[in-house]
Enzyme design. Structure first.
Site, PDB file in Angstrom:
ATOM      1  N   GLY A  93      -4.974   7.368   4.280  1.00 48.32           N
ATOM      2  CA  GLY A  93      -6.388   7.719   4.175  1.00 48.32           C
ATOM      3  C   GLY A  93      -6.701   8.944   3.351  1.00 48.32           C
ATOM      4  N   LYS A 131       7.260  11.721   1.555  1.00 46.35           N
ATOM      5  CA  LYS A 131       6.327  11.237   2.593  1.00 46.35           C
ATOM      6  C   LYS A 131       7.016  11.016   3.944  1.00 46.35           C
ATOM      7  CE  LYS A 131       3.077  10.545  -0.624  1.00 46.35           C
ATOM      8  NZ  LYS A 131       2.472   9.279  -0.932  1.00 46.35           N
ATOM      9  N   ASP A 148       0.845  -1.196   0.000  1.00 43.15           N
ATOM     10  CA  ASP A 148       0.000   0.000   0.000  1.00 43.15           C
ATOM     11  C   ASP A 148       0.880   1.246   0.000  1.00 43.15           C
ATOM     12  OD1 ASP A 148      -2.313   1.551   0.090  1.00 43.15           O
ATOM     13  OD2 ASP A 148      -3.232   0.262   1.602  1.00 43.15           O
ATOM     14  N   GLY A 149       0.300   2.361  -0.356  1.00 43.31           N
ATOM     15  CA  GLY A 149       0.990   3.639  -0.242  1.00 43.31           C
ATOM     16  C   GLY A 149       0.783   4.212   1.157  1.00 43.31           C
ATOM     17  N   GLU A 188      -8.030  -0.682   4.164  1.00 42.96           N
ATOM     18  CA  GLU A 188      -6.576  -0.895   4.073  1.00 42.96           C
ATOM     19  C   GLU A 188      -6.049  -1.492   5.382  1.00 42.96           C
ATOM     20  OE1 GLU A 188      -5.434   2.699   0.958  1.00 42.96           O
ATOM     21  OE2 GLU A 188      -5.507   3.150   3.076  1.00 42.96           O
TER      22      GLU A 188
HETATM   23  C1  5RP Z   1      -5.650   5.881   0.393  1.00 43.69           C
HETATM   24  C2  5RP Z   1      -4.292   5.869   0.972  1.00 43.69           C
HETATM   25  C3  5RP Z   1      -3.152   5.939   0.022  1.00 43.69           C
HETATM   26  O1  5RP Z   1      -2.450   4.738   0.086  1.00 43.69           O
HETATM   27  C4  5RP Z   1      -2.257   7.092   0.378  1.00 43.69           C
HETATM   28  O2  5RP Z   1      -3.039   8.266   0.336  1.00 43.69           O
HETATM   29  C5  5RP Z   1      -1.075   7.233  -0.593  1.00 43.69           C
HETATM   30  O3  5RP Z   1      -1.549   7.522  -1.861  1.00 43.69           O
HETATM   31  P1  5RP Z   1      -0.573   7.891  -3.064  1.00 43.69           P
HETATM   32  O4  5RP Z   1       0.248   6.679  -3.340  1.00 43.69           O
HETATM   33  O5  5RP Z   1      -1.507   8.256  -4.192  1.00 43.69           O
HETATM   34  O6  5RP Z   1       0.273   9.066  -2.627  1.00 43.69           O
HETATM   35  O7  5RP Z   1      -4.087   5.788   2.152  1.00 43.69           O
HETATM   36  O8  5RP Z   1      -6.621   5.917   1.387  1.00 43.69           O
END
Ligand code: 5RP
Length: 232
Positions: A100, A126, A86-87, A108
């Site tokens: 989120g 990040k 996941d991101g 998630e």
């Molecule tokens: C969605 C999330 C995403 O994983 C998080 O916002 C990261 O998103 P991105 O990879 O587009 O920066 O938590 O609810």
């Protein structure tokens, strides 16, 4: 997406796909970086005739996985997740996260919780010293409880705001049919563990975007295309 940032996200996405083995059950995250990983996984499965079952964390990742030819299961049919990716919106030095931005954090967290390995895919932007400095904390709330939950967040020192739709009038409605309150802390979240427990003890809160002690690995994609692999 800025070109260097896209390359960094792609590098992190490709790094997690290399960890996936034939026969695995894989949690499919949500967001732009997780989407790159779902696409890369679909390509690898076709190229290498691999068999993997994906458990999606949102309607968005479910639809993308289907388009990419990744077969899908649920926690009923595939409860033992070998690896979830996941991101994240923020990652602190202890590999604690805020997630989120896409309002998918509840599913998630459910999928990641049972996973043997939970691999986070981020770029360097990040990384933070303290959670809550760049992004607000998303809290998924039963609509009738929005006012008391906002009061609880104020008591924790946050400035809460109901998340509104961009291409829809009114509040953002999650995949569960609930609303999201974004809680901004002035100088970050002083004690994430207290905020975690207080929110989970508050009636009307389904879940929030703090992921404490959950990530086993973080792949930090760099603009050069290299990846820094952090482990718990
Ligand atoms: C969605 C999330 C995403 O994983 C998080 O916002 C990261 O998103 P991105 O990879 O587009 O920066 O938590 O609810």
């Amino acid at each position: 997406m800025v070109e260097g940032r896209k390359q960094a996200k792609m590098a992190a996405a490709e790094a997690v796909v290399r960890l996936i083995q034939d026969g695995m059950t894989v949690g499919l995250g949500t967001g732009s970086t997780a989407s790159l990983a779902i696409e890369a996984l679909g390509l690898r499965m076709k190229r290498e005739n691999m068999h993997v079952t994906g458990v999606p964390t949102s309607f968005a990742s479910e639809r993308l996985a289907r388009d990419c030819g990744v077969p899908l299961g649920t926690l009923d049919t595939h409860g033992d997740i070998d690896l979830a990716f996941d991101g994240a919106d923020e990652c602190d030095p202890g590999l604690n996260l805020i997630k989120g931005r896409g309002a998918a954090h509840t599913r998630e967290k459910i999928v990641a919780f049972g996973a043997t390995r939970f691999v986070i895919l981020i770029d360097e932007s990040k990384r933070v010293d303290r959670l809550g400095t760049l992004m607000p904390l998303p809290v998924e709330v039963v609509p009738m409880a929005v006012a008391p939950v906002m009061n609880c967040l104020r008591a924790l020192g946050a400035h809460p705001e109901l998340r509104m739709g961009r291409k829809k009038d009114g509040p953002v409605v999650t995949d569960q049919g609930l609303w999201v309150v974004d809680a901004q802390f002035d100088a970050g979240i002083p004690d994430p563990a207290i905020v975690d427990r207080t929110l989970l003890d508050t009636p009307g809160v389904l879940d929030h975007g703090l992921f404490l002690n959950m990530a086993t690995d973080v792949m930090v994609g760099l603009d050069t295309g290299d990846v820094e692999h952090l482990r718990r």
